[in-house]
Design a protein around this motif. Sequence first.
Motif, mmCIF file in Angstrom:
data_model
loop_
_atom_site.group_PDB
_atom_site.id
_atom_site.type_symbol
_atom_site.label_atom_id
_atom_site.label_comp_id
_atom_site.label_asym_id
_atom_site.label_seq_id
_atom_site.Cartn_x
_atom_site.Cartn_y
_atom_site.Cartn_z
ATOM 1 N N PRO A 1 0.825 -1.219 0.000
ATOM 2 C CA PRO A 1 0.000 0.000 0.000
ATOM 3 C C PRO A 1 0.854 1.263 0.000
ATOM 4 N N LYS A 2 0.272 2.329 -0.518
ATOM 5 C CA LYS A 2 0.963 3.611 -0.570
ATOM 6 C C LYS A 2 1.189 4.145 0.842
ATOM 7 N N PRO A 3 2.400 4.673 1.139
ATOM 8 C CA PRO A 3 2.662 5.207 2.484
ATOM 9 C C PRO A 3 1.671 6.313 2.832
ATOM 10 N N GLU A 4 1.211 6.294 4.073
ATOM 11 C CA GLU A 4 0.234 7.272 4.533
ATOM 12 C C GLU A 4 0.924 8.354 5.358
ATOM 13 N N MET A 5 0.505 9.604 5.134
ATOM 14 C CA MET A 5 1.021 10.727 5.899
ATOM 15 C C MET A 5 -0.128 11.338 6.681
ATOM 16 N N ASP A 6 0.083 11.545 7.953
ATOM 17 C CA ASP A 6 -0.932 12.105 8.834
ATOM 18 C C ASP A 6 -0.957 13.617 8.653
ATOM 19 N N TRP A 7 -1.617 14.082 7.580
ATOM 20 C CA TRP A 7 -1.604 15.505 7.268
ATOM 21 C C TRP A 7 -2.390 16.335 8.282
ATOM 22 N N TRP A 8 -3.451 15.771 8.875
ATOM 23 C CA TRP A 8 -4.171 16.494 9.923
ATOM 24 C C TRP A 8 -3.271 16.670 11.146
ATOM 25 N N GLY A 9 -2.454 15.653 11.414
ATOM 26 C CA GLY A 9 -1.485 15.772 12.505
ATOM 27 C C GLY A 9 -0.453 16.849 12.226
ATOM 28 N N MET B 1 -1.730 33.573 25.640
ATOM 29 C CA MET B 1 -1.023 32.798 24.617
ATOM 30 C C MET B 1 -0.457 31.511 25.208
ATOM 31 N N MET B 2 0.076 31.615 26.424
ATOM 32 C CA MET B 2 0.602 30.419 27.077
ATOM 33 C C MET B 2 -0.510 29.411 27.331
ATOM 34 N N ALA B 3 -1.664 29.899 27.785
ATOM 35 C CA ALA B 3 -2.797 29.008 28.063
ATOM 36 C C ALA B 3 -3.253 28.297 26.784
ATOM 37 N N VAL B 4 -3.376 29.068 25.692
ATOM 38 C CA VAL B 4 -3.785 28.469 24.418
ATOM 39 C C VAL B 4 -2.751 27.448 23.949
ATOM 40 N N SER B 5 -1.468 27.773 24.113
ATOM 41 C CA SER B 5 -0.395 26.864 23.684
ATOM 42 C C SER B 5 -0.444 25.550 24.459
ATOM 43 N N ILE B 6 -0.702 25.637 25.765
ATOM 44 C CA ILE B 6 -0.782 24.428 26.594
ATOM 45 C C ILE B 6 -1.973 23.574 26.172
ATOM 46 N N VAL B 7 -3.114 24.219 25.938
ATOM 47 C CA VAL B 7 -4.309 23.482 25.499
ATOM 48 C C VAL B 7 -4.056 22.798 24.158
ATOM 49 N N LEU B 8 -3.434 23.518 23.218
ATOM 50 C CA LEU B 8 -3.126 22.925 21.915
ATOM 51 C C LEU B 8 -2.158 21.756 22.049
ATOM 52 N N THR B 9 -1.170 21.876 22.934
ATOM 53 C CA THR B 9 -0.209 20.790 23.128
ATOM 54 C C THR B 9 -0.905 19.542 23.659
ATOM 55 N N PHE B 10 -1.765 19.710 24.650
ATOM 56 C CA PHE B 10 -2.505 18.568 25.195
ATOM 57 C C PHE B 10 -3.427 17.978 24.129
ATOM 58 N N GLY B 11 -4.086 18.869 23.364
ATOM 59 C CA GLY B 11 -4.967 18.392 22.306
ATOM 60 C C GLY B 11 -4.218 17.616 21.237
ATOM 61 N N PHE B 12 -3.037 18.113 20.855
ATOM 62 C CA PHE B 12 -2.224 17.411 19.859
ATOM 63 C C PHE B 12 -1.798 16.041 20.386
ATOM 64 N N TYR B 13 -1.417 15.990 21.654
ATOM 65 C CA TYR B 13 -1.009 14.726 22.279
ATOM 66 C C TYR B 13 -2.150 13.704 22.220
ATOM 67 N N ARG B 14 -3.342 14.112 22.595
ATOM 68 C CA ARG B 14 -4.488 13.201 22.574
ATOM 69 C C ARG B 14 -4.864 12.818 21.150
ATOM 70 N N PHE B 15 -4.779 13.768 20.235
ATOM 71 C CA PHE B 15 -5.124 13.519 18.831
ATOM 72 C C PHE B 15 -4.207 12.460 18.221
ATOM 73 N N GLU B 16 -2.899 12.596 18.454
ATOM 74 C CA GLU B 16 -1.934 11.658 17.869
ATOM 75 C C GLU B 16 -1.990 10.280 18.524
ATOM 76 N N LEU B 17 -2.384 10.226 19.804
ATOM 77 C CA LEU B 17 -2.510 8.928 20.472
ATOM 78 C C LEU B 17 -3.576 8.057 19.805
ATOM 79 N N ARG B 18 -4.600 8.686 19.255
ATOM 80 C CA ARG B 18 -5.699 7.934 18.640
ATOM 81 C C ARG B 18 -5.391 7.478 17.227
ATOM 82 N N LYS B 19 -4.277 7.967 16.648
ATOM 83 C CA LYS B 19 -3.941 7.643 15.268
ATOM 84 C C LYS B 19 -3.204 6.304 15.183
ATOM 85 N N SER B 20 -3.576 5.486 14.187
ATOM 86 C CA SER B 20 -2.853 4.228 13.984
ATOM 87 C C SER B 20 -1.486 4.473 13.347
ATOM 88 N N LYS B 21 -1.389 5.515 12.509
ATOM 89 C CA LYS B 21 -0.115 5.887 11.897
ATOM 90 C C LYS B 21 0.089 7.396 12.087
#
Length: 449
Positions: free
Chosen positions: A192-200, A226-246
């Motif tokens: 299969p063609k390699p998959e890139m997590d573009w949403w990630g 800005m710090m608060a938003v950055s922390i929220v985005l970091t946690f959100g990115f962490y949770r988002f990538e944990l759910r990804k198979s690739k």
Amino acid sequence: MRAIRKETLLIAAVALGTLLNPLNTTMISVALTRLQEDFHLTFADVSWLISTYYLASAIAQPVMGKLSDLFGRKRVFMLGLFLVTLSSCLAPLSPGFGWLIGFRIIQAVGSSSLYPAGMGMIRSQITTNQARALGILSVFSGTSAALGPSLGGFLVHYGDWPLIFLFNFPFILASFVLAWRLFPKDAARGGPKPEMDWWGVLFFSVMIFMWLLFFLSFENGIQWWMMAVSIVLTFGFYRFELRKSKPFIDMTFLRKNRNVRLIYSGFILINIVFYSIIFGIPSYLMRVQHMDTQQAGIIMLSVAGFGVLTTPLVSRWIDRSGSKPALLLGASAFVAGTLLLLFIQDGMNPFVLFAILSVLGISNGVSNLGSQTALYDYVSKEETGIASGMFMTSRFMGTILSSSLLAALFGKNITTEHLHSMAWICAVISVVLVLLVAALPRAGRENAV
């Protein structure tokens, strides 16, 4: 003998390419005054040339590293050289400042492709004495960053700011010829063609952009929202990538591998101190010690020169004893070097200044190489691209933090007292670095947790 010669040329191909990013990071700094005059800008306006380069590099390093893991190291390396060539041709012809920023972003993306793809190539093709190979790359990248301000000043003096972009061509050409001839062809991928997590990738880009905006806000006061938003985005990115198979970034790997997290954190601290010296000391020498650009450039050669002299010796030491002893030495030397800055006074003998900065040059050379080799103790060859990209993103996070520190201390006035304040802060950062290094295990991959 022939195999050794081929390995040496392969290292040279990678080294000549990878120096382009750190070189262009620092070389442009001395051209800002001329660019202000040419485009009728304020200093705040023209500083976006540096900030956007940092931002594009911080995002592009892991992205291009992931692409090199998926689609082939040679393809991505050659693409990077093409993008740097394109931007270096067009930037001197920029009809406006917005165009120049755009071409600099292309340059940042292209040069950011070269380190992760090149490191993947080195790890796959050179299986013995890798520390020596990494030592050569460290000399090229560290020296080019340290030499950037001096070299940029010379180029602007004799050829104005466009020469800074045209100066890239000899390195591009040499790297292209060697890579084309020596890099093995990327293996054909079946299945299969390699998959890139573009949403990630998009999520990561927004997160990094927000963090960098927060760091850049220090000059005008910390923006807590800005710090608060950055922390929220970091946690959100962490949770988002944990759910990804690739996933784009394997958060499970980072969560389990404490040692890689320590190395990335330590590299951020190394670069806060190093770039505070690289960008802060030249301005101090010229404004407070009343040196001209040539004298300041010679003094700053102590940082680059002693880093070059130290690295080959340290690479052999690492091959024999592992990376941790070298990292401890480098971190301890950072503590000593930053404390020695406290002895600097107005009208100080240039030879004493040279000697003090040489300690910081040694510490940077040892720490850079130690960090690189330590990282690959805990990363598989298949993960080299993304791991190298994240490693260099750590570098740019440190660079942005250093510029924020300098803006807060030197923004309105530069004095010896301000230099001493910078030294105290960098000394504390260096002590934290020592503690992080001490927490690393002595051995390699088998101890990753």
